[in-house]
Design an enzyme around this catalytic site. Structure first.
Site, PDB file in Angstrom:
ATOM      1  N   GLU A 133      55.945  46.555  35.821  1.00  0.00           N
ATOM      2  CA  GLU A 133      56.372  47.204  36.989  1.00  0.00           C
ATOM      3  C   GLU A 133      56.987  46.412  37.978  1.00  0.00           C
ATOM      4  O   GLU A 133      56.996  45.438  37.958  1.00  0.00           O
ATOM      5  CB  GLU A 133      54.845  47.847  37.648  1.00  0.00           C
ATOM      6  N   CYS A 146      48.342  39.471  33.476  1.00  0.00           N
ATOM      7  CA  CYS A 146      48.144  38.206  34.047  1.00  0.00           C
ATOM      8  C   CYS A 146      46.800  37.511  33.385  1.00  0.00           C
ATOM      9  O   CYS A 146      45.841  38.094  33.207  1.00  0.00           O
ATOM     10  CB  CYS A 146      47.784  38.231  35.564  1.00  0.00           C
TER      11      CYS A 146
HETATM   12 FE1  SF4 Z   1      46.875  38.692  40.243  1.00  0.00          FE
HETATM   13 FE2  SF4 Z   1      45.848  36.330  40.344  1.00  0.00          FE
HETATM   14 FE3  SF4 Z   1      47.507  36.913  38.442  1.00  0.00          FE
HETATM   15 FE4  SF4 Z   1      48.527  36.750  40.688  1.00  0.00          FE
HETATM   16  S1  SF4 Z   1      47.396  35.075  39.655  1.00  0.00           S
HETATM   17  S2  SF4 Z   1      48.974  38.517  39.345  1.00  0.00           S
HETATM   18  S3  SF4 Z   1      46.748  37.501  41.986  1.00  0.00           S
HETATM   19  S4  SF4 Z   1      45.324  37.720  38.578  1.00  0.00           S
END
Ligand code: SF4
Ligand code: SAH
Length: 400
Positions: free
Chosen positions: A125, A145
């Site tokens: 997105e 992530c």
């Molecule tokens: Fe989300 Fe943490 Fe990944 Fe940043 S590092 S996108 S806050 S999970």
């Protein structure tokens, strides 16, 4: 997805999911550097002496004018255009959904080839936030992530892969296409003026692609968004912070969120690998930081977790000697989260304390909440991970 209160006409594009994904037959030139473009031209038989000039032309058409086909590139000879079209495209990521929030925020869901299983697609997105004096595009660096911060929706996503430089630059190009925002806009103004790498993913775990993409985005003969208007946000990948300053030279934002290691270990598990002290040292070492180019410290306001005045005091103490500003982010809840956003009173008290200590401390206004476009809410359809899968991913990230 959360049901939206928006009327149907706020959805401008909505494609149905694919049974089977057919990956593009030809590669796109989007995301290639000048050297790589010269190599591609060599492959299709353009003589070495001509390549530099042709690269200049292509660069202008691709990144300055936003040409959507080789046919549009009228200053390039017809023969070369035909040859290019036979081998390459200028395709951006495919837009599968476009939503407009009642505050003008737009969110695009983009379809990309999956890294391993070519029958499947991945989704990512990208969000455009218009304000009176600027238009900010929030760009993703990964599908999902690996880092699993406990308050972030993206961290719960099952699929994870790095985006390519082309897919990162492609997000900015999609926004410019959809907003009619290329160089030939009649009034000469631009809608996308600022970029924040604050979408899905941890940009410093996809360093090379993010660097290559941002160098293209900042190039003033092309997309031309100055490095001072590009902000890279990281949860604290310490070894790559100084590198980012040296090799990319953009503005830096740090997702701090807690002032004690014990709590930060919980909120941002990467802290176990790179604790607060090391993170702040990397900020002190960040090349080019000055009063005019301050590092932003992001701090998500979680009720009863990190929002006491003691936290504010320690925050000010920790940041002493760093050219810093603090950005307080009201927590954006998502279905299934255990956290709540701090009360407004508390956010104000926290902000006032920091302000009186000499820091600018704007509170980020949540935008696009009705279309789940706000910070930390980005996540494509893929369902939530089980606790065990999350733990496994976290362990994987720790050993990177
Ligand atoms: Fe989300 Fe943490 Fe990944 Fe940043 S590092 S996108 S806050 S999970
Ligand atoms: N991975 C990078 C950049 C993407 S996240 C990073 O963590 O910095 C962009 C910002 O949104 C980060 O500061 C992140 O901590 C914050 N964020 C994540 N989830 C959020 C939520 N639910 N509410 C408010 N901010 C959130």
């Amino acid at each position: 997805m959360q049901p939206t209160t928006e009327p149907r006409d706020a959805i401008l594009v909505e494609k149905t999911p694919l049974e089977t994904y057919v990956p593009p037959a030809k590669p796109s030139l989007i995301g290639l550097s000048r050297t790589e473009l010269a190599d591609r031209l060599g492959e299709i038989g353009v003589a070495p002496a001509q390549r530099k000039m042709r690269v200049q032309q292509l660069w202008h058409w691709l990144y300055f004018r936003g040409a959507q086909s080789f046919d549009d590139m009228t200053s390039i000879s017809k023969g070369i255009r035909a040859e290019l079209a036979q081998h390459f495209t200028v395709d951006r990521p495919e837009v599968v959904a476009e939503q407009i929030s009642n505050d003008g925020t737009r969110k695009w869901l983009l379809r990309l080839p999956s890294g391993d299983n070519l029958q499947k697609a991945h989704e990512v997105e990208c969000v455009y936030i218009p304000e009176t004096d600027r238009g900010t595009l929030c760009v993703s660096s990964q599908v999902g992530c690996t880092l699993n911060c406990s308050f972030c929706h993206t961290g719960t996503q099952r699929l994870v892969r790095n985006l390519t430089a082309g897919e990162i630059v492609g997000q900015i190009m999609v926004a410019r296409d959809r907003l009619n925002d290329w160089a030939d806009r009649e009034d000469g103004t631009r809608r996308v003026t600022n970029i924040v790498m604050m979408g899905m993913g941890e940009p410093l775990y996809n360093f090379d692609a993010v660097r290559d993409a941002l160098l293209i985005v900042g190039d003033n003969e092309g997309i031309g968004i100055s490095r001072r208007r590009i902000t890279l946000s990281t949860s604290g990948v310490v070894p790559n912070i100084v590198r980012a300053g040296e090799e990319i030279g953009v503005m830096l934002a740090i997702s701090l969120h807690a002032v004690r290691d014990e709590l930060r270990n919980e909120l941002v598990p990467l802290n176990r690998k790179y604790p607060i002290k090391e993170l702040l040292q990397a900020c002190r070492d960040y090349p080019g930081a000055s009063n005019a180019r301050r590092i932003t410290f992001e701090y998500v306001m979680l009720k009863g977790v990190n929002d006491s005045l003691d936290d504010a005091k320690l925050l000010v103490k920790l940041l002493k000697g760093i050219h810093a500003k603090i950005n307080l982010i009201p927590f954006n809840p998502w279905p299934g989260t255990a956290y709540e956003c701090s009360d407004w009173d508390q956010i104000e008290k926290f902000s006032e304390y920091i302000f009186n200590a000499g820091y600018s401390s704007p509170v980020r206004t949540p935008r696009g909440r009705d279309i789940l476009a706000a910070c930390g809410q980005l996540k494509s359809e893929t369902e939530k991970l089980s606790a065990r899968e999350r733990q496994a991913l976290r362990a994987m990230a720790m050993t990177d």
